[in-house]
Motif scaffolding. Structure first.
Motif, PDB file in Angstrom:
ATOM      1  N   ALA A  16       0.645   5.869   3.275  1.00  0.00           N
ATOM      2  CA  ALA A  16       1.843   6.074   4.074  1.00  0.00           C
ATOM      3  C   ALA A  16       2.404   7.391   4.194  1.00  0.00           C
ATOM      4  N   ARG A  20       2.549  10.044   7.447  1.00  0.00           N
ATOM      5  CA  ARG A  20       3.746  10.879   7.741  1.00  0.00           C
ATOM      6  C   ARG A  20       3.767  12.377   7.760  1.00  0.00           C
ATOM      7  N   ALA A  26       4.126   6.587  12.956  1.00  0.00           N
ATOM      8  CA  ALA A  26       5.159   6.100  12.334  1.00  0.00           C
ATOM      9  C   ALA A  26       5.056   4.706  11.914  1.00  0.00           C
ATOM     10  N   PHE A  27       4.644   3.919  13.006  1.00  0.00           N
ATOM     11  CA  PHE A  27       4.488   2.424  12.889  1.00  0.00           C
ATOM     12  C   PHE A  27       3.269   2.073  11.849  1.00  0.00           C
ATOM     13  N   ARG A  30       4.659   2.742   8.418  1.00  0.00           N
ATOM     14  CA  ARG A  30       5.351   1.673   7.881  1.00  0.00           C
ATOM     15  C   ARG A  30       4.852   0.543   7.572  1.00  0.00           C
ATOM     16  N   GLU A  33       3.201   0.952   4.470  1.00  0.00           N
ATOM     17  CA  GLU A  33       4.306   0.850   3.040  1.00  0.00           C
ATOM     18  C   GLU A  33       4.694  -0.549   2.890  1.00  0.00           C
ATOM     19  N   LYS A  34       5.073  -1.347   3.808  1.00  0.00           N
ATOM     20  CA  LYS A  34       4.970  -2.699   3.723  1.00  0.00           C
ATOM     21  C   LYS A  34       4.078  -3.281   2.902  1.00  0.00           C
ATOM     22  N   ASP A 350      13.784  -9.007   3.448  1.00  0.00           N
ATOM     23  CA  ASP A 350      12.580  -8.068   2.819  1.00  0.00           C
ATOM     24  C   ASP A 350      12.092  -8.620   1.643  1.00  0.00           C
TER      25      ASP A 350
END
Length: 577
Positions: A16, A20, A26-27, A30, A33-34, A350
């Motif tokens: 991730a 960047r 960017a999506f 993300r 990362e999630k 989250d």
């Protein structure tokens, strides 16, 4: 052994970051990362899951599952290797500097050809960054401070990483014939925030079998030095582990010596000299005769010097010797003393698990009570609404007492805004059993603004706990610059607890600030801030930090019976009936 989940989480986080840095979607960054966070917090070992089972993990789609399977099968991911090849290693290291970030690191590389942390520091001192957009004097100061943080943490690992390695080594060595005792010592036993290396001690008559087994362990990537009394290895992650084998009759003295700290040991040796004795890792000896007096247990060593046994977490030469001699050493908080957890999250925001799953895991730990505190609406990316939180409250009431009689409290983690305001009006907050309030943004406000912000939150009638008060992330983000003595005084005055957040990358408040806050008469809450069931186990690190701050059961509100806790939580109701 180390969980495959942790390796995969680190891999996906790096992917991730590289997306960047290279200006990718960017999506997509993300999403990875999630997925990394979801896998890291998943309770099952991902190396044992097939593709279908992997994709059942929240936020793990087809592409992520394929990369995870590829890594577990081959040890690498070509897509990641391709990105690594495009970016110099020094630039990747720069992204780890707190306050810099991947976009700025890439700009510095492209515009000024800066490709290492050292080159960046030199460029700042030479004022070469001044012409770049967004790089003013304040930014340069923040980057230099971030470089200092990065360098100070170089070669050190988080407490949980070191603990996992140490416990694996201890378990394997303890199972060998001839092992009378085995444990880890050093800064890890003292529960320091980060650990430079791991010290392991074995008590046995013969050292050779243990040294041989040690260098052949799966964790060993490199043998640094090998000897009859001490062998050192380095793990694949760069952590050095030192093994010492001592005679069984020297165990207590050796454990005391190798636990440290250096400053504590100097004080103890000075005390020994005052008694006409000499202390070493082999025992406590009569100076005149050379006869060994005691050595088999730490308790014997300390007792012979007129001291109670001093818990390892207190051995930092911060007055523990004087307190022990005066009979004033506090009984530190124990993990078993905690009756509940007052800061946890579910998949409503989250978190990675549902409320019932989290409650069941909390009940399995023997808790008398457990609070769910999902994020409030001002943390916009969590998409909280009044309707969602009220529906959760109904679920909490239905589940209350359904898991071994454990009480479930409905709370929320509020956001402390730039001016110190929080989410939701007072009449809505009155419906919660408790409210944690934390800073999640605007970390770079000036000292006065940050102090007012935290004081105003403490003064709010419905804020019970200030969560992760300094907002620090160890090795990645410094704590906010506030007058914490003023904050502590406000918390003591208003009956607002300060959190000792047990997440290993936070441990916030840290021990030195706990000691200062305690002098103001503040109460504390040691919380896991769990975002999955496995995170509930982080409590051990929070307790270690609390011990280092000399907290006792009476200082910590979630060590209290529920009736006493509820009286404390009525703070706001006293002024707002």
């Amino acid at each position: 052994m180390a969980r495959a989940n942790d390796e995969v989480e680190a891999l996906l986080r790096e992917y991730a970051d590289l997306i960047r840095i290279t200006g990718g979607d960017a999506f997509k960054a993300r999403a990875y990362e999630k997925a990394a966070r979801a896998i890291g917090g998943h309770h099952e070992d991902v190396s044992r899951l097939d593709d279908k089972e992997l994709r059942k993990i929240p936020d793990v789609g087809k592409s992520v599952a394929a990369k995870v399977a590829e890594y577990l099968r081959t040890g690498s991911v070509p897509a990641l290797e391709e990105l690594r090849a495009r970016i110099p290693a020094g630039v990747r290291e720069m992204t780890a500097i707190p306050t810099l970030g991947p976009k700025r690191a890439m700009m510095l590389y492209e515009e000024l050809h800066i490709a290492s942390v050292r080159e960046l520091a030199d460029a700042i001192h030479q004022e070469r960054l001044r012409g770049l957009p967004g790089f003013g004097t304040r930014t340069e100061e923040n980057i230099l401070h971030g470089i200092g943080l990065l360098q100070s943490s170089a070669g050190r690992v988080p407490l949980d990483v070191a603990t996992e390695v140490a416990e694996d080594v201890v378990a394997e060595l303890s199972a060998l014939p001839g092992c009378e005792r085995c444990t880890y010592a050093g800064s890890l036993r003292r529960m320091r925030e980060t650990v430079g290396d791991v010290d392991v001690l074995v008590a046995a008559e013969r050292s050779a079998p243990f040294m041989e087994a040690f260098v052949r362990m799966p964790v060993t990537a490199e043998v640094v030095v090998r000897g009859a009394k001490k062998t050192s290895i380095r793990t694949a992650k760069g952590l050095q582990v030192d093994l010492r084998v001592v005679p069984p009759d020297s165990w207590g003295a050796a454990l005391q010596y190798f636990t440290g700290s250096k400053a504590h040991n100097i004080r103890v040796r000075e005390l020994a000299v005052h008694h006409g004795l000499k202390l070493s890792e082999y025992g406590l000896f009569d100076t005149a005769t050379g006869e060994r007096v005691v050595s088999r247990t730490e308790e014997e060593v300390y007792a012979r010097l007129g001291l109670p046994w001093i818990p390892p977490t207190l051995r930092e030469d911060r007055g523990e010797i004087q307190a022990g001699l005066a009979g004033e050493l506090p009984e530190p908080l124990a993990l078993r003393a905690l009756r509940g957890d007052l800061h946890t999250h579910t998949d409503l925001t989250d978190g990675l698990a549902g409320l019932e799953e989290m409650a069941a895991a909390a009940a399995a730990r023997g808790y008398a009570y457990y609070a769910v505190t999902d994020h409030a609406p001002n943390l916009y990316m969590q998409r909280m609404t009044d309707a969602k939180i009220l529906a959760q409250r109904e679920q909490v009431r239905r589940l209350d007492r359904s898991h071994q009689g454990m009480r479930i409290l409905h709370g929320t983690e509020l956001n402390i805004g730039p001016d110190g305001d929080v989410d939701w009006p007072d009449e809505f907050l009155a419906g919660f059993d408790l409210c944690v309030a934390s800073i999640h943004s605007h970390f770079n406000q000036d000292r006065d603004a940050l102090t007012r912000r935290l004081v105003r939150a403490a003064e709010h009638p419905y804020v019970n706990i200030i969560g992760h008060p300094t907002t620090r992330l160890l090795g990645r983000r410094p704590g906010v610059d506030a007058d914490f003595d003023e904050v502590f005084a406000a918390c003591a005055r208003t009956g607002t607890a300060l959190e000792v957040n047990a997440q290993p990358d936070r441990l916030d408040l840290g021990d030195e600030l706990i000691l200062r806050a305690r002098r103001h008469g503040v109460r504390f809450a040691v919380d896991s801030d769990a975002h999955s069931t496995v995170h509930l186990d982080f409590m051990r690190y929070g307790v270690g930090t609390a011990q280092r701050g000399r907290l006792t059961e009476d200082d910590v509100v979630n060590a209290w019976p529920l009736t006493r806790l509820r009286r404390f939580l009525r703070k706001g109701r006293r002024t707002h009936p």
